[in-house]
Write an enzyme that holds these catalytic residues in place. Structure first.
Site, short mmCIF file in Angstrom:
data_model
loop_
_atom_site.label_atom_id
_atom_site.label_comp_id
_atom_site.label_asym_id
_atom_site.label_seq_id
_atom_site.Cartn_x
_atom_site.Cartn_y
_atom_site.Cartn_z
N ASP A 173 92.98 50.58 -40.47
CA ASP A 173 91.82 50.56 -39.04
C ASP A 173 91.90 52.20 -38.45
O ASP A 173 91.24 52.03 -37.36
CB ASP A 173 92.09 49.62 -38.21
CG ASP A 173 92.05 48.25 -38.05
OD1 ASP A 173 91.06 47.82 -39.27
OD2 ASP A 173 92.05 47.68 -37.46
N ARG B 94 82.23 46.80 -29.56
CA ARG B 94 83.00 45.34 -29.66
C ARG B 94 84.09 45.78 -30.14
O ARG B 94 85.44 45.12 -30.10
CB ARG B 94 82.36 45.36 -31.70
CG ARG B 94 81.09 44.58 -31.66
CD ARG B 94 80.96 44.11 -33.37
NE ARG B 94 82.22 43.39 -33.92
CZ ARG B 94 82.05 43.53 -34.93
NH1 ARG B 94 81.49 43.20 -35.88
NH2 ARG B 94 83.25 41.91 -34.87
N LYS C 71 92.30 44.61 -28.88
CA LYS C 71 91.64 44.03 -29.22
C LYS C 71 91.62 42.93 -30.75
O LYS C 71 91.56 41.81 -29.83
CB LYS C 71 90.13 44.61 -30.15
CG LYS C 71 88.70 43.31 -30.51
CD LYS C 71 87.85 44.41 -30.84
CE LYS C 71 88.50 44.83 -32.69
NZ LYS C 71 87.96 44.08 -33.16
N ASN C 72 92.09 43.22 -31.18
CA ASN C 72 92.59 42.07 -32.24
C ASN C 72 93.75 41.50 -31.93
O ASN C 72 94.44 39.79 -32.75
CB ASN C 72 93.16 42.91 -33.22
CG ASN C 72 91.78 43.44 -34.49
OD1 ASN C 72 90.95 42.73 -33.95
ND2 ASN C 72 92.17 44.16 -34.97
N CYS D 253 81.19 41.16 -45.14
CA CYS D 253 80.78 42.06 -44.35
C CYS D 253 81.41 43.19 -44.71
O CYS D 253 80.73 43.68 -46.79
CB CYS D 253 81.87 42.63 -43.23
SG CYS D 253 83.12 42.83 -43.23
N ARG E 265 86.45 39.85 -47.88
CA ARG E 265 87.17 39.10 -47.60
C ARG E 265 87.14 37.99 -47.38
O ARG E 265 86.48 36.73 -46.53
CB ARG E 265 86.67 40.14 -45.98
CG ARG E 265 86.90 41.76 -45.86
CD ARG E 265 86.38 41.53 -44.16
NE ARG E 265 87.72 41.24 -42.80
CZ ARG E 265 87.34 41.68 -41.98
NH1 ARG E 265 86.31 42.62 -41.82
NH2 ARG E 265 88.40 41.89 -41.33
#
Ligand code: EPU
Length: 421
Positions: free
Chosen positions: A308, A400, A22-23, A118, A123
């Site tokens: 993560d 997501r 994803k990233n 968030c 961030r």
């Protein structure tokens, strides 16, 4: 809103395929903005964040087609029609800020909303801004938006980042490919997603050296051309599914997974008593008899233990023998899963950026919910080991970042189902 019900207690066995990262994909997609020619990504993950990035790129004038059920992303940015990333999109997904560098490089201007805080931390964007300012951009904050212009185009520069931010490194790297002259940036992020982005940009004609180390050198070129690039395997999805058989018991092979991208994580699993092997199909994981042992973990930029995977690791440590200490050094508010795990019978004490987890023999199913992607999946993992039913609410977070989560875990024998609203 959909929820997912996991019924714990079944050992896992079988294969789990690992998708493209994803990233990596979220940084690769904005690279289309750098060229008039088409960019095609293969091995793309099918996720709602990818749909959000597609919508953002279309709003800038790019053509984006999701082919082969979403596994191939064909993009073309022949002519851009806008240089503005609106708050409505950026607030949904922070990675939207990755259009800033490419827009500045190609169009010499960009207006990008600040994302705001968030669930996992404040961030800010200061490191992105200083890097682009070093390359000659003038950036002003007005009405919640960063207004950036590069009169006469960006110029190569020499600078050091105050912290190796992943997003700032990606933005600066893309921007520097079309800057006039040479850029040398140090103290940059070394994540595999950066290496993958550099590989793609090089296939588009960029001149880059040093990705994967703390200094990257980019020699600007006049234009980039089209390319086709295969997205690297998702190391965070791999780490997540490596933990599933450790928590539930059994043996799983994560197809396409690359152990060399999760070394710090694998070392901790090994210390906890888990058997791990790189095979020619992927990564095989097995929990030896009995409970795993407590281990201490501190998150750090790559090649350190990834933030993560911290929540998922905590889920595993909830049933380990002994007390583990977890330190979160990247985000200031990334223990939101701890109170939810506690509702399932875990013994966790949080003090600021550290958490102590004392393993219990068995967790108990409960209704839970989480505020971000990795926290949500940690609750699913915990549910695999819990007695009875765990209902995880707010699963849009999972969609997501985890493609076909129920099918993948279900395929390895987990009792898991989605309840649609
Ligand atoms: N930071 C600043 N100023 C900046 C940029 C970052 O202070 O200008 C701080 C952040 O507040 C944070 C730390 O630096 O405390 C690290 O942030 P970084 O910029 O490295 O993270 P990111 O690029 O915003 C990416 C991933 C995250 C992952 C982090 C860290 C993407 C799309 N997101 O975020 O992924 O946690 O790197 O590895 O690549 C996730 O996938 O669940 C996720 C949150």
């Amino acid at each position: 809103m959909d929820s997912i019900i996991v019924t714990g207690g079944t050992p896992l066995s079988g294969d789990i395929p690992i998708a493209g990262a994803k990233n990596a994909c979220l940084a690769l997609m904005p690279a289309t903005l750098l060229s008039e020619e088409p960019l095609t990504l293969t091995n793309a993950p099918r996720l709602s964040d990818i749909a959000t990035m597609s919508a953002l790129l279309r709003s800038l004038g790019s053509e984006v087609s999701l082919l082969a059920g979403g596994k191939v992303i064909a993009m073309s940015s022949h002519q851009l029609t806008s240089t503005r990333a609106d708050y409505e999109i950026v607030r949904k997904m922070r990675a939207s800020n990755l259009v800033l560098g490419p827009l500045l490089a190609r169009e010499h201007q960009a207006t990008v909303s600040l994302p705001g805080g968030c669930a996992i931390g404040a961030r800010p964007m200061d490191i992105h801004v200083s890097a682009l300012e070093a390359m000659g951009a003038e950036i002003e904050l007005k009405d919640g938006y960063l207004h950036a212009v590069a009169r006469g185009g960006l110029k190569g520069a020499r600078f050091a980042m105050k912290f190796p931010s992943v997003g700032a490194t990606e933005n600066a790297l893309m921007a520097a490919t079309l800057a006039r002259g040479t850029t040398v940036m140090s103290n940059v992020a070394r994540e595999p997603e950066i290496v993958d982005l550099a590989k793609c940009l090089r296939a588009m004609g960029a001149r880059i050296e040093g990705e994967g180390t703390d200094t990257i050198t980019i020699e600007g070129v006049d234009r980039l051309h089209g390319a086709t690039h295969e997205v690297v395997a998702d190391r965070i999805e791999l780490g997540t599914y490596m933990l599933a058989p450790v928590i539930a018991g059994g043996e799983v092979e994560c197809l396409g997974g690359r152990l060399d991208l999760v070394e710090a994580f694998a070392e901790k699993l090994h210390d906890a008593g888990v058997e791990i092997e790189q095979t020619n199909r992927g990564v095989k994981v097995r929990r030896a008899n009995g409970r795993v042992h407590a281990v201490d973990v501190a998150t750090a930029p790559y090649p350190g233990f990834p933030t993560d995977l911290q929540a998922q690791m905590m889920a595993m440590l909830c049933t380990a023998e002994g007390t583990s200490h977890l330190e979160e050094t990247i985000f200031e508010n990334r223990f939101m899963h701890a109170p939810e795990l506690t509702r399932m019978g875990a013994k966790i004490e949080v003090h600021g950026g550290t958490a102590s987890v004392t393993g219990v023999e068995r967790l108990k199913g409960a209704p839970v919910m989480a505020t971000d992607l990795r926290a949500s999946v940690s609750l699913i993992l915990a549910g695999l080991a819990a007695e009875g039913e765990t209902r995880v609410n707010r699963v849009y977070h999972l969609d997501r970042g985890y493609e076909e989560l129920e099918a993948k875990l279900g395929g390895a024998g987990a009792k898991i189902e989605r309840i649609r609203d």
